[in-house]
Motif scaffolding. Structure first.
Motif, PDB file in Angstrom:
ATOM      1  N   GLU A  20      41.669  60.463  54.702  1.00  0.00           N
ATOM      2  CA  GLU A  20      42.865  61.309  54.793  1.00  0.00           C
ATOM      3  C   GLU A  20      42.692  62.610  54.008  1.00  0.00           C
ATOM      4  O   GLU A  20      43.152  63.670  54.444  1.00  0.00           O
ATOM      5  CB  GLU A  20      44.090  60.553  54.277  1.00  0.00           C
ATOM      6  N   THR A  21      42.021  62.546  52.864  1.00  0.00           N
ATOM      7  CA  THR A  21      41.843  63.768  52.069  1.00  0.00           C
ATOM      8  C   THR A  21      40.995  64.796  52.813  1.00  0.00           C
ATOM      9  O   THR A  21      41.151  66.000  52.601  1.00  0.00           O
ATOM     10  CB  THR A  21      41.183  63.440  50.716  1.00  0.00           C
ATOM     11  N   VAL A  22      40.107  64.321  53.692  1.00  0.00           N
ATOM     12  CA  VAL A  22      39.279  65.228  54.492  1.00  0.00           C
ATOM     13  C   VAL A  22      40.026  65.721  55.726  1.00  0.00           C
ATOM     14  O   VAL A  22      39.971  66.913  56.071  1.00  0.00           O
ATOM     15  CB  VAL A  22      37.968  64.526  54.917  1.00  0.00           C
ATOM     16  N   LEU A  23      40.755  64.827  56.392  1.00  0.00           N
ATOM     17  CA  LEU A  23      41.277  65.126  57.720  1.00  0.00           C
ATOM     18  C   LEU A  23      42.712  65.646  57.745  1.00  0.00           C
ATOM     19  O   LEU A  23      43.031  66.550  58.522  1.00  0.00           O
ATOM     20  CB  LEU A  23      41.188  63.867  58.597  1.00  0.00           C
ATOM     21  N   ARG A  29      41.109  46.904  63.685  1.00  0.00           N
ATOM     22  CA  ARG A  29      40.962  46.106  64.904  1.00  0.00           C
ATOM     23  C   ARG A  29      40.214  46.893  65.983  1.00  0.00           C
ATOM     24  O   ARG A  29      39.413  46.327  66.728  1.00  0.00           O
ATOM     25  CB  ARG A  29      42.328  45.665  65.428  1.00  0.00           C
ATOM     26  N   ARG A  30      40.433  48.191  66.033  1.00  0.00           N
ATOM     27  CA  ARG A  30      39.746  48.993  67.040  1.00  0.00           C
ATOM     28  C   ARG A  30      38.260  49.179  66.704  1.00  0.00           C
ATOM     29  O   ARG A  30      37.429  49.278  67.599  1.00  0.00           O
ATOM     30  CB  ARG A  30      40.401  50.370  67.184  1.00  0.00           C
ATOM     31  N   THR A  31      37.920  49.261  65.430  1.00  0.00           N
ATOM     32  CA  THR A  31      36.548  49.608  65.035  1.00  0.00           C
ATOM     33  C   THR A  31      35.793  48.484  64.341  1.00  0.00           C
ATOM     34  O   THR A  31      34.578  48.583  64.185  1.00  0.00           O
ATOM     35  CB  THR A  31      36.565  50.807  64.077  1.00  0.00           C
ATOM     36  N   GLN A  32      36.514  47.441  63.902  1.00  0.00           N
ATOM     37  CA  GLN A  32      35.935  46.341  63.122  1.00  0.00           C
ATOM     38  C   GLN A  32      35.240  46.832  61.850  1.00  0.00           C
ATOM     39  O   GLN A  32      34.287  46.215  61.365  1.00  0.00           O
ATOM     40  CB  GLN A  32      34.980  45.489  63.964  1.00  0.00           C
ATOM     41  N   GLY A  33      35.683  47.969  61.327  1.00  0.00           N
ATOM     42  CA  GLY A  33      35.184  48.460  60.050  1.00  0.00           C
ATOM     43  C   GLY A  33      33.886  49.230  60.108  1.00  0.00           C
ATOM     44  O   GLY A  33      33.323  49.576  59.063  1.00  0.00           O
ATOM     45  N   TYR A  34      33.382  49.539  61.308  1.00  0.00           N
ATOM     46  CA  TYR A  34      32.146  50.317  61.431  1.00  0.00           C
ATOM     47  C   TYR A  34      32.470  51.792  61.195  1.00  0.00           C
ATOM     48  O   TYR A  34      33.340  52.366  61.862  1.00  0.00           O
ATOM     49  CB  TYR A  34      31.521  50.130  62.811  1.00  0.00           C
ATOM     50  N   VAL A  35      31.762  52.405  60.251  1.00  0.00           N
ATOM     51  CA  VAL A  35      32.117  53.743  59.799  1.00  0.00           C
ATOM     52  C   VAL A  35      31.963  54.777  60.906  1.00  0.00           C
ATOM     53  O   VAL A  35      32.804  55.671  61.066  1.00  0.00           O
ATOM     54  CB  VAL A  35      31.268  54.124  58.563  1.00  0.00           C
ATOM     55  N   GLY A  36      30.892  54.692  61.701  1.00  0.00           N
ATOM     56  CA  GLY A  36      30.693  55.673  62.768  1.00  0.00           C
ATOM     57  C   GLY A  36      31.807  55.637  63.802  1.00  0.00           C
ATOM     58  O   GLY A  36      32.333  56.683  64.202  1.00  0.00           O
ATOM     59  N   ASP A  37      32.184  54.429  64.232  1.00  0.00           N
ATOM     60  CA  ASP A  37      33.277  54.304  65.183  1.00  0.00           C
ATOM     61  C   ASP A  37      34.591  54.787  64.571  1.00  0.00           C
ATOM     62  O   ASP A  37      35.416  55.401  65.254  1.00  0.00           O
ATOM     63  CB  ASP A  37      33.426  52.852  65.629  1.00  0.00           C
ATOM     64  N   THR A  38      34.781  54.502  63.285  1.00  0.00           N
ATOM     65  CA  THR A  38      36.026  54.907  62.629  1.00  0.00           C
ATOM     66  C   THR A  38      36.121  56.426  62.515  1.00  0.00           C
ATOM     67  O   THR A  38      37.186  57.011  62.746  1.00  0.00           O
ATOM     68  CB  THR A  38      36.128  54.269  61.234  1.00  0.00           C
ATOM     69  N   ALA A  39      35.019  57.080  62.168  1.00  0.00           N
ATOM     70  CA  ALA A  39      35.033  58.546  62.088  1.00  0.00           C
ATOM     71  C   ALA A  39      35.370  59.156  63.439  1.00  0.00           C
ATOM     72  O   ALA A  39      36.171  60.097  63.527  1.00  0.00           O
ATOM     73  CB  ALA A  39      33.675  59.050  61.593  1.00  0.00           C
ATOM     74  N   LEU A  40      34.771  58.628  64.503  1.00  0.00           N
ATOM     75  CA  LEU A  40      35.072  59.125  65.847  1.00  0.00           C
ATOM     76  C   LEU A  40      36.540  58.896  66.192  1.00  0.00           C
ATOM     77  O   LEU A  40      37.230  59.787  66.706  1.00  0.00           O
ATOM     78  CB  LEU A  40      34.170  58.433  66.864  1.00  0.00           C
ATOM     79  N   LEU A  41      37.043  57.705  65.898  1.00  0.00           N
ATOM     80  CA  LEU A  41      38.423  57.363  66.234  1.00  0.00           C
ATOM     81  C   LEU A  41      39.412  58.274  65.516  1.00  0.00           C
ATOM     82  O   LEU A  41      40.335  58.822  66.134  1.00  0.00           O
ATOM     83  CB  LEU A  41      38.689  55.903  65.867  1.00  0.00           C
ATOM     84  N   LEU A  42      39.233  58.455  64.207  1.00  0.00           N
ATOM     85  CA  LEU A  42      40.202  59.236  63.432  1.00  0.00           C
ATOM     86  C   LEU A  42      40.176  60.711  63.812  1.00  0.00           C
ATOM     87  O   LEU A  42      41.226  61.341  63.945  1.00  0.00           O
ATOM     88  CB  LEU A  42      39.927  59.071  61.942  1.00  0.00           C
TER      89      LEU A  42
END
Length: 355
Positions: A264-267, A289-302
């Motif tokens: 959040e501080t970045v985005l 639930r959407r990313t299962q905690g994988y950082v790459g998927d989470t960065a893309l999602l957010l």
């Protein structure tokens, strides 16, 4: 990857995010300026690396390993290993860490398109302090030697004993201090060749150690590899394991929410109408639930959800924005499994029914 490409990647300027513009100010900006800002913001967010406590801890351990090996007497040194399940981003993590260390090591020489040094008086050679190779399936000793030689600009043909000598000479001639072997799970350690391969790795580590250097193996699930079972290698091995963020225990949930708060501080400065905590508090479980905690998927999602909310004039980021972002096949399959998993039976109801 040859040494020149490594140097180019490590020293290339990154795509910078633009200064944040409050949403109210953006809405009053002329259309042409909005379009220009949107292009820069979209490009910058596509390359953003979100801060991760798990990655910082792993990077600290690798840095300490290299520093300790530099200070130890010449000879065989501690070997680093970075192991993770597929798709966690181990290669990306190691390259980010190593290329930052490379820039620190070169200092002003980063500006030189082809850094050189003097291995001995009157001799000038290319300076290649880092060597990074990626292995192919069922790689044997000759394949590793060929990759090392080609990376440093040497012909790869010849008998194994000849090319081995050539590699060791090249390490000394070019000041190699860090050897990164990616996809080490592809090393051929079949019953016939495993002893030779393991002995070869130990030999490389010893020769590199004579120079004060460090070897790091990167691979998927290396704990299942015979590399971890060899007593001599295992006695020198410092294991770094990367993993996705969990969401089962209270500690895992705290780590996950801390990661999202850092995101959040970045985005959120780029979408300042969204409330603080929209990721870390309101949507933490949904995002996991959407990313299962994988950082790459989470960065893309957010980042994509933020752009979608920005674009449609929303006041905050919602589950609809998150659902609109297509993720990897791995993430999609994981989400289906989580959604369809049968809920656990209530122990309380079972007790009540039995009474």
């Amino acid at each position: 990857m040859d040494a020149r490409l490594w140097h180019q990647q490590a020293t290339a300027p990154s795509i910078a995010l633009p200064p944040p513009v409050p949403v109210e100010v953006f809405d009053e900006t002329p259309d042409a300026a909005q379009d220009a800002y949107w292009e820069v913001l979209s490009s910058g967010l596509a390359t953003v690396v979100l801060p991760s406590a798990l990655a910082r801890r792993a990077a600290t351990r690798l840095t300490r390993l290299v520093e300790r090996n530099t200070l130890r007497p010449p000879g065989a040194k501690a070997i680093g290993s970075v192991s993770a399940p597929f798709a966690v981003g181990k290669s990306t993590f190691v390259k980010d860490w190593a290329q930052a260390a490379y820039r620190d090591l070169l200092g002003p020489a980063c500006a030189d398109p082809r850094p050189t040094w003097n291995p001995e008086p009157g001799v000038t050679a290319d300076w290649i302090p880092h060597v990074y190779i990626t292995l192919r399936a069922a790689s044997r000793i000759r394949d590793v030697l060929a990759a090392l030689l080609l990376t440093m600009g040497y012909p790869s043909e010849g008998l194994v004993r000849v090319t081995t000598t050539r590699v060791v000479h090249a390490f000394r001639q070019h000041g190699v201090r860090l050897l990164l072997i990616d996809d080490a799970h592809f090393l051929d350690v079949s019953n016939k060749d495993s002893r030779d391969m393991l002995d070869f790795l130990k030999y490389l580590n010893t020769e590199l150690g004579e120079l004060g250097g460090t070897m790091i193996l990167i691979g998927a699930d290396l704990h299942d590899s015979p590399i971890y079972l060899d007593p001599q290698i295992n006695s020198r091995l410092e294991r770094v394991t990367l993993r996705p963020y969990g969401f089962g225990t209270e500690e895992e949930k705290r780590d996950w929410q801390r990661f999202l708060k850092d995101a959040e501080t970045v985005l959120l400065p780029y979408f300042d109408c969204a409330p603080a905590g929209v990721f870390a508090r309101d949507l933490a479980g949904y995002i996991w639930r959407r990313t299962q905690g994988y950082v790459g998927d989470t960065a893309l999602l957010l980042t994509e959800a933020l752009l979608a909310a920005f674009d449609d004039g929303s006041e905050t980021i919602t589950t609809d924005h998150l659902d609109s972002v297509p993720l990897s096949a791995r993430a999609a399959a994981g989400e289906v499994d989580l959604r369809t998993a049968a809920p656990k039976a209530s122990k309380r109801r079972a007790k009540v029914g039995a009474s």
